[in-house]
Structure formats: C-alpha cells, structure tokens
Design a protein around this motif. Sequence first.
Motif, PDB file in Angstrom:
ATOM      1  N   GLN A 162       1.259   6.424 -11.302  1.00 28.48           N
ATOM      2  CA  GLN A 162       2.457   6.297 -10.349  1.00 28.48           C
ATOM      3  C   GLN A 162       2.887   7.642 -10.497  1.00 28.48           C
ATOM      4  O   GLN A 162       3.219   8.267  -9.278  1.00 28.48           O
ATOM      5  CB  GLN A 162       3.566   5.244 -10.778  1.00 28.48           C
ATOM      6  N   ARG A 190       0.852   9.975  -8.148  1.00 27.19           N
ATOM      7  CA  ARG A 190       1.222   9.515  -6.674  1.00 27.19           C
ATOM      8  C   ARG A 190       2.681  10.378  -6.207  1.00 27.19           C
ATOM      9  O   ARG A 190       2.607  10.970  -5.204  1.00 27.19           O
ATOM     10  CB  ARG A 190       1.492   7.872  -6.443  1.00 27.19           C
ATOM     11  N   ARG A 191       3.429  10.510  -7.182  1.00 23.79           N
ATOM     12  CA  ARG A 191       4.849  11.018  -6.670  1.00 23.79           C
ATOM     13  C   ARG A 191       4.422  12.426  -6.740  1.00 23.79           C
ATOM     14  O   ARG A 191       4.995  13.144  -5.711  1.00 23.79           O
ATOM     15  CB  ARG A 191       5.803  10.866  -7.707  1.00 23.79           C
ATOM     16  N   GLY A 218      -3.274  -1.302  -4.745  1.00 28.62           N
ATOM     17  CA  GLY A 218      -2.583   0.071  -4.416  1.00 28.62           C
ATOM     18  C   GLY A 218      -2.141   0.308  -3.247  1.00 28.62           C
ATOM     19  O   GLY A 218      -3.013   0.222  -2.293  1.00 28.62           O
ATOM     20  N   ARG A 221      -0.927   6.355  -0.319  1.00 26.46           N
ATOM     21  CA  ARG A 221      -0.082   7.283  -0.884  1.00 26.46           C
ATOM     22  C   ARG A 221       0.820   7.776  -0.007  1.00 26.46           C
ATOM     23  O   ARG A 221       2.169   7.924  -0.292  1.00 26.46           O
ATOM     24  CB  ARG A 221      -0.909   8.706  -1.396  1.00 26.46           C
ATOM     25  N   SER A 275       3.324   4.793   0.254  1.00 31.75           N
ATOM     26  CA  SER A 275       4.089   4.621  -0.894  1.00 31.75           C
ATOM     27  C   SER A 275       4.998   5.626  -1.393  1.00 31.75           C
ATOM     28  O   SER A 275       5.742   4.847  -2.191  1.00 31.75           O
ATOM     29  CB  SER A 275       2.935   4.110  -1.906  1.00 31.75           C
ATOM     30  N   HIS A 276       4.973   6.747  -1.184  1.00 35.15           N
ATOM     31  CA  HIS A 276       5.828   7.595  -1.953  1.00 35.15           C
ATOM     32  C   HIS A 276       7.330   7.257  -1.665  1.00 35.15           C
ATOM     33  O   HIS A 276       8.126   7.580  -2.516  1.00 35.15           O
ATOM     34  CB  HIS A 276       5.543   9.048  -1.693  1.00 35.15           C
ATOM     35  N   HIS A 318       9.056   4.839  -4.039  1.00 30.86           N
ATOM     36  CA  HIS A 318       9.562   4.779  -5.558  1.00 30.86           C
ATOM     37  C   HIS A 318      10.968   5.160  -5.697  1.00 30.86           C
ATOM     38  O   HIS A 318      11.385   5.330  -6.498  1.00 30.86           O
ATOM     39  CB  HIS A 318       8.821   6.221  -5.901  1.00 30.86           C
ATOM     40  N   ASP A 357      12.033   9.272  -6.937  1.00 29.43           N
ATOM     41  CA  ASP A 357      11.347  10.245  -6.278  1.00 29.43           C
ATOM     42  C   ASP A 357      12.066  11.127  -5.623  1.00 29.43           C
ATOM     43  O   ASP A 357      12.438  11.134  -4.774  1.00 29.43           O
ATOM     44  CB  ASP A 357      10.331   9.543  -5.253  1.00 29.43           C
TER      45      ASP A 357
END
Length: 619
Positions: free
Chosen positions: A517, A520-521, A582, A585, A588-589, A592, A596
Amino acid sequence: MREAREAFRRFWPLTRGDRKWLAVIIACVVVSALSETAAILIFADLTDNALKSGSLSDFWGPAAAWLGVAALGALVGYFGNSLATWTAERFVLRLRANVFRHVQGLPPHFFQKHRQGDLVERLTGDVEAIEQMVVSGVVGTISAAFSAVFYACAALYLRWDLALATFVLAPLFLIAARRFSGRIKQASTDERVADGAITSVVEESLGNVVLTQAYNRRRDEEKRLDVEARAWMKASVRGARLSEMYEQFVEVVETLCVLAVIGLGVWEISADRMTLGALLAFAAFIGYLYPPVRNLGQLGLTLTAATAGAARINEILDATPSVGDPSEPVPAWPVHGWVSFHGVTFAYPGAIRNSVDEVTFRADPGELVIITGESGAGKSTLSKLLTRFYDPSAGVICLDGVPLRDVPLEFLRENVALLPQQTLILNGTVRENIECGRPGATDEEIERAARSAAAHDFIAALPEGYDTQIAPGTAALSGGQLQRIAIARAMLREAPVLVLDEPTAGLDSVAARQVIQPLRRLMSGRTTIMITHDLSLAPDADRILVVEGGRLVETGKHAELVARGGAYARLAGPLPEMAITGTGRHRSHRSHGSEDTMTLRQVPPQAPDETMILRLPLK
Ligand SMILES: Nc1ncnc2c1ncn2[C@@H]1O[C@H](COP(=O)(O)OP(=O)(O)OP(=O)(O)O)[C@@H](O)[C@H]1O
C-alpha cells in the motif's frame, strides 16, 4: 627513485597554501641548528677557560650566553615542531578528503573489485605514508641537510684536517641505506596489503555474522582471519627486523667514527696541537653530524615505504568515474517524467557479453512500467543505466526527451529517485534517515511522508520515536519496517520518476503486503519503473517488459501477456489473490483517503513522439 619522483610530483601540489608554513618550519630548523652550534662553541670556550683556570669570573659570561642560546633553541624548536605537525596533519586531511571525494564518484564495479577493508587501509595508512614523504619528508630533508652543513662547517672550522679524516666514513651510511631500501619497501607493501586484508575479513565476517552463526562457519572465519593475520605478522616482523638491522649497522659505523676522532684527538693533544676543549667540541660536532646524515640516509627508506602507499592511492585516483557531468549541461526544467530507452545496449567494463541488448521502451508521466525476467536477465542493469551509474555503449536514454548525457548528474538524481534492492540505512536518527530524501524538510513534512509510508505508527512506538538512532546492520527494525522508512525517504524526495529495484525482495509475504500500500501511494502520479520478480502489482501496470539475456522479449499489459502464454505467462504462474483483487494504481490512489498526502503531478496533455530525442527540455 623514479617512482618516488612521480609520486612526489603528483602529491606535492596538495601542499599549496601551506608552503609559507613549510618555509617558516625550515627557518625554525635553521635557527635551532645555529643555536646548537653556538652552544657547542660556548662549551669549548668554557672548558678551555673557566674549567681549566677554575675561575668563576670566566664562567658567568659564557654560562649566560649558553642559557640564552638554549632558551632560544627550545622556543624555536617548540614552535617549529608544533607547526610541522599541524602542517603535516593538514596535508593528510586534504589528501584523504581528495581521495574520498574521488572514491565516492567511482562506479559500482570498482567496489565489487576492491574489498572494503583494503580501501579503508588505503584511506588511512597509505595516506599517512604519503604525508611522510611529501611534508615530513621535505621538511626532514631540508633540516637534515642544513644541520649537516652547519655541524660539518663547525667541525671543519675547528680542525679541517681531522674533520676530513672522519668524513671519509660518511659514504658507509649511504651504502647501508641503499642496500636495505628495496627489501624494506617490499616488506612495507606486504604489511599494508595484509593490514587491508585483516580489516576486510573482520568487516566481512561481522557484516555476515548471521550467516557465520547459522551455518557454523565460525571456525572457517577464524581460519580466514588467522591466515591474513599471519601474513601481516610475517611482513611486519620482516620490516621491523630489516629496520633494526639497518639501525644497528649505523650504530656500529658511528662508534667507529667516534673512536677515530678520539684516537686522532689523543694523538693531537699529546703533540700539543689541540686543547681538550677543542677536542670535546670537535667530538660533539661529529656526534651531532651523525643524526642528520643518518636521517638523510633513512630518507631513502621513508621514500620507498611511501611509494608503496602512493602506488596504492594512485590505483584509486587513476580509476575513472564511468559517468560525468556534461560539458554543456541542459538548464534545469520542471521534469514531467517521460522516460524513454532507444536501442540501448550496454556491456559492463571488461565483460565480453552485453548485459543489455538493443532495449527500446517508453514510460509516460504517471505510468507504471514493470520490468521482469529471470535472474541475471539484465533488469537491475537497466535501473543502473536510468539512474546513470553507467552510460549505454550504444543507444540513448532520455528524460522528457533530453538525453541523460546532457543532464547534470545532480539534477538527474533529484528527479529520478532510486529505491535500491537492499534497504540503505544511514548511521543516524530515524528522522535523519527520512530527511536525507530532501535535506531541510520540516518535521511535519517528515512525519507526513512517514504516515504515507505506513511507518509513522511503528516509529512513534520506538523508545525515542523519530530520534531513535539506527545504523546499517544494527537497526532493531524488521526488513519491512526498514523498507517503509526507505519509502518515506523516497516520498519526501518528490521526484517525478521512481525506479524501484525489487522493492519487496527479502520480505516475507506479510511484510510484503504491508509495503504494497505505501508503495502504491509512492508510485501514485509518478512515472515508475519497477524491477521485480514479484508480480503482485502486475495487473496495475500500464506496461510490462519481459527481459531475457539482456533483450526485451515481450511487452504488453498483464492480461494480454498472460493470454499470450509466452515467457511472461511462465514467469507469472498462478497469481496470488492480493494481485487479482488489487485495484488499479491510478484508480486506487484516491481511495487511500486523507492519509495520502501526495500531490499528483499534472500529466501534460501531449506525450512527445517516441522517436524524438530533444536537446532542449520540454517546458
Ligand atoms: N559488474 C559487473 N561486471 C560484469 N558483469 C556484470 C556485472 N554486474 C552484473 N553483471 C552481469 O550482467 C547481467 C545482468 O545482471 P543484472 O544484475 O542486471 O541482472 P538481474 O536481471 O537484475 O538479476 P537479478 O534478478 O538476479 O537481480 C548478469 O549476467 C550479470 O552477471
């Protein structure tokens, strides 16, 4: 001697700035020698007048003069010697800094070729040996020459015929020095090499102590140290024996000279051609003459030992960095993050095979490109080329269309952040370890980066929180925690391009999940080139490159490549659940949430033409 001359020529320029002090030191030496000469002459006067007549009135004058001369000599000696030490240490400081600066710019293969302990020895013992030649050597030679001339002149002044008779033995010193110098040089080289080997073995063993203990290798390691220590002992004893032999030989020659003086003196006194005071002064001058003459003879030995050190330092200084700053650097520009490889080929220096062969690909701003392939396929080499540890032998790599060769190195590395295979930890606090991503970052920024990297909670739980000291190899943190500190560091850097080399290597599946995670961030909004065997992020990738024997054999998205059933499908195998569920990216960001805090970079609307290589940065 030629080697010594060359070494001297190479290192003498480092005394620039201190040469006036060298002149002052030499002046002190001259005054010192003059005061010694004066003291001996006063002693002769005292012997022949005050002592012989037993008159106190003849004593006070010369005694006061002697005391004055001695005090002057002591003062000048103290000042000169202190100044000499200061100048010598400044030289060592400068030389070591120069060599260290050079070492830091050398390419990775240099460090693979040289053991760390050996380099440590070169930066310590060898640097000091060179000082012995360049600073102490010069001062010592000039002082010895001056002193020898003074005492010889004084002896000649007292009795030129006797003096000449005793000088006949002087060449014996030089012959002895010549005979010993070659063997002492060899012993000194062997000693330094063995010193370096001992440091290497200790460092390697302590650095690998887990392997040593887990595989019961303690006895093997002890044996390794024993072999090197014995080699050192042998060289060191041989060196000491040779030096001692030389010393003792010189002592015998000196005794011979003194006996010759006394013998001649007795003869001269019995014939009434000399006073006792003159004989004692004469003997003193001859006695004072030996140390400087001996020093001059020994200079050859110092030179030979120093040239052994100089040769080892030269080997470092002659190694050239594989990349340098461009002669006409492109001015800094706001980097967007286009990365492109155009027919890139590369072979490591000295290697017969290309490690990268005609690789062409591009990554657009914000994209994730995964490079995968079997071990030894050339993946890490691609990352070394992109971060410009090496330049390609053919082809071009561009950042925003600008060839990397035209980009100043510092600017490139500010904009292309590397998260290498092994987590690199500096000796310092956790805060300093994160801050080195962007020196000068505020505590809030550091904490924000740590929160984004999912590192804040465990850091806060440490005994001294962000101020807890950690060091390479000694940090009381898990592999996953260290990796999250490294991610926080990379977050803080805010580089538009990110190169991740096996970011989950060495982590177990739980730790790897904890790192995914934050990764990804970190990748969010940045062009990311990820080198990995772990394909759990593959469904997120905009492009996957499969490398085999340095060549790109497949390119595409995860689903396409799996469907193709080729090299990638073989590498991917059945994917773990995490990857399949998953989220992408780029999608998904945002999910968060408030944690994030990374700002997304604006992706320019138009990508440059893939074939276009620009000389000027894109605005
Ligand atoms: N300093 C070097 N000198 C000569 N050859 C080297 C050097 N470093 C690596 N190589 C060779 O280059 C090739 C590619 O190495 P590279 O480290 O890029 O592989 P990789 O795909 O990253 O492997 P891994 O997945 O095991 O890390 C290998 O065959 C390796 O032996």
